[in-house]
Design an enzyme around this catalytic site. Structure first.
Site, PDB file in Angstrom:
ATOM      1  N   ASN A   1       7.698  58.916 -60.371  1.00 16.18           N
ATOM      2  CA  ASN A   1       7.125  60.300 -60.060  1.00 16.18           C
ATOM      3  C   ASN A   1       6.462  60.186 -58.841  1.00 16.18           C
ATOM      4  OD1 ASN A   1       6.102  62.872 -60.134  1.00 16.18           O
ATOM      5  ND2 ASN A   1       4.991  62.310 -62.152  1.00 16.18           N
TER       6      ASN A   1
ATOM      7  N   LYS B   1       4.607  62.806 -57.617  1.00 17.28           N
ATOM      8  CA  LYS B   1       3.736  63.718 -57.516  1.00 17.28           C
ATOM      9  C   LYS B   1       3.692  64.355 -56.377  1.00 17.28           C
ATOM     10  CE  LYS B   1       1.884  61.182 -61.611  1.00 17.28           C
ATOM     11  NZ  LYS B   1       0.477  60.954 -62.237  1.00 17.28           N
TER      12      LYS B   1
ATOM     13  N   HIS C   1       5.309  67.097 -68.127  1.00 19.13           N
ATOM     14  CA  HIS C   1       4.533  66.230 -67.669  1.00 19.13           C
ATOM     15  C   HIS C   1       3.013  66.604 -68.066  1.00 19.13           C
ATOM     16  CE1 HIS C   1       2.047  63.473 -65.386  1.00 19.13           C
ATOM     17  NE2 HIS C   1       2.984  62.653 -65.111  1.00 19.13           N
TER      18      HIS C   1
ATOM     19  N   GLU D   1       0.216  66.592 -66.680  1.00 17.09           N
ATOM     20  CA  GLU D   1      -0.509  67.352 -65.761  1.00 17.09           C
ATOM     21  C   GLU D   1       0.057  68.840 -65.612  1.00 17.09           C
ATOM     22  OE1 GLU D   1      -0.911  63.242 -63.247  1.00 17.09           O
ATOM     23  OE2 GLU D   1       0.449  64.731 -62.612  1.00 17.09           O
TER      24      GLU D   1
ATOM     25  N   GLU E   1       4.049  59.237 -72.611  1.00 15.99           N
ATOM     26  CA  GLU E   1       3.030  59.176 -71.625  1.00 15.99           C
ATOM     27  C   GLU E   1       1.818  59.393 -72.494  1.00 15.99           C
ATOM     28  OE1 GLU E   1       3.246  61.859 -68.304  1.00 15.99           O
ATOM     29  OE2 GLU E   1       3.148  63.635 -69.668  1.00 15.99           O
TER      30      GLU E   1
ATOM     31  N   GLY F   1      -2.844  57.542 -64.714  1.00 13.16           N
ATOM     32  CA  GLY F   1      -4.244  57.546 -63.508  1.00 13.16           C
ATOM     33  C   GLY F   1      -5.389  57.101 -63.851  1.00 13.16           C
TER      34      GLY F   1
ATOM     35  N   SER G   1       0.496  54.535 -66.213  1.00 10.85           N
ATOM     36  CA  SER G   1      -0.075  53.243 -65.507  1.00 10.85           C
ATOM     37  C   SER G   1       0.803  52.081 -65.504  1.00 10.85           C
ATOM     38  CB  SER G   1      -1.610  52.973 -65.781  1.00 10.85           C
ATOM     39  OG  SER G   1      -2.390  54.042 -65.682  1.00 10.85           O
TER      40      SER G   1
END
Length: 255
Positions: free
Chosen positions: A9, A11, A98, A100, A170, A176, A216
């Site tokens: 990904n 991003k 996701h 985010e 996740e 992150g 991560s």
């Protein structure tokens, strides 16, 4: 048999030329160095999709994906992109749910159910993300959170449609941040997810669903994570922006 999958990904990273260069490096490395039948997916920004899809035609095991879609077919939705538009670039996958997107853009499970339907209608395979925040982990409610996410966004699908879904667990607290769920923590949740699928759809569907770890993952911890019995690969963020790191993660399945 479920697939082993490593999905990158990117991003909101890489300008056009940088993305083409990185993807070319990945494709060439895969040709020269990867042995095995694991599937590799690169989920790039929209600007790269058509070009890297053409490059991916030269290899059998690298597929392309988008990072989101809009739930509508078309219309006055400035700045958005539809499932049919993504499909027309040659992409096969799309990341949905996701953390985010949930946190920054307010995407709910109800909205994501619509996006899942749109993706499947146009032949895209969703990589559907689920996972708990740090507060939910500390409160011990993460199983309930994950079950609710699955139920509200996906369990309206019949077994045949669900067969096109890839799941990605996740832990939001590990995205992150440099933190990673221990292999034991990740396996505990992956096993719970698989059992939840078995309860809903039966053991065969559960056994055939690929469940990836996203949080991560990197070359130093991928082996310990992917060796767990219910972890079928990874949704890779930062490490997917470095071709050598990404390849090392892919090759964990050949170790």
């Amino acid at each position: 048999m479920r697939k082993n999958i490593v999905a990158g990904n990117w991003k909101m990273n890489m300008d056009y030329e940088q993305g083409i260069s990185l993807f070319s490096e990945i494709v060439n490395m895969v040709k020269d160095e990867v042995i095995g039948n694991q599937e590799i997916v690169v989920c790039s920004p929209f600007i790269h999709l058509a070009a890297i899809s053409k490059l991916s035609a030269h290899t059998n095991n690298v597929s392309i994906g988008a990072q989101t879609i809009n739930q509508h077919e078309s219309g006055a939705y400035t700045g958005e992109i539809s499932a049919s538009q993504v499909k027309s670039t040659g992409a096969e996958y799309v990341i949905l749910g996701h953390s985010e997107r949930r946190a920054y853009f307010g995407e709910t499970d109800e909205l994501l159910a619509e996006k899942v339907d749109a993706a499947l209608k146009h032949g895209l395979k969703p990589i559907f993300c689920i996972g708990e925040t740090q507060s939910e982990r500390e409160a011990g409610s993460y199983f309930e959170v994950i079950k609710n996410q699955l139920s509200k966004a996906l369990f309206h699908l019949d077994a045949a449609a669900f067969g096109n879904i890839v799941l990605a667990y996740e832990p939001v607290w590990a995205i992150g941040t440099g933190l990673t769920a221990s292999p034991e923590q990740a396996q505990e949740v992956h096993a719970f997810i698989r059992q939840t699928l078995a309860d809903q759809y039966g053991q065969e569907v559960a056994d055939n669903t690929s469940i990836l770890y996203g949080g991560s993952a990197n070359p130093s911890n991928a082996q310990s994570l992917f060796s767990q019995p219910d972890i079928d690969g990874g949704l890779i963020g930062g490490a997917s922006l470095k071709s050598r790191d990404f390849l090392q993660i892919i090759n964990v399945f050949n170790a």
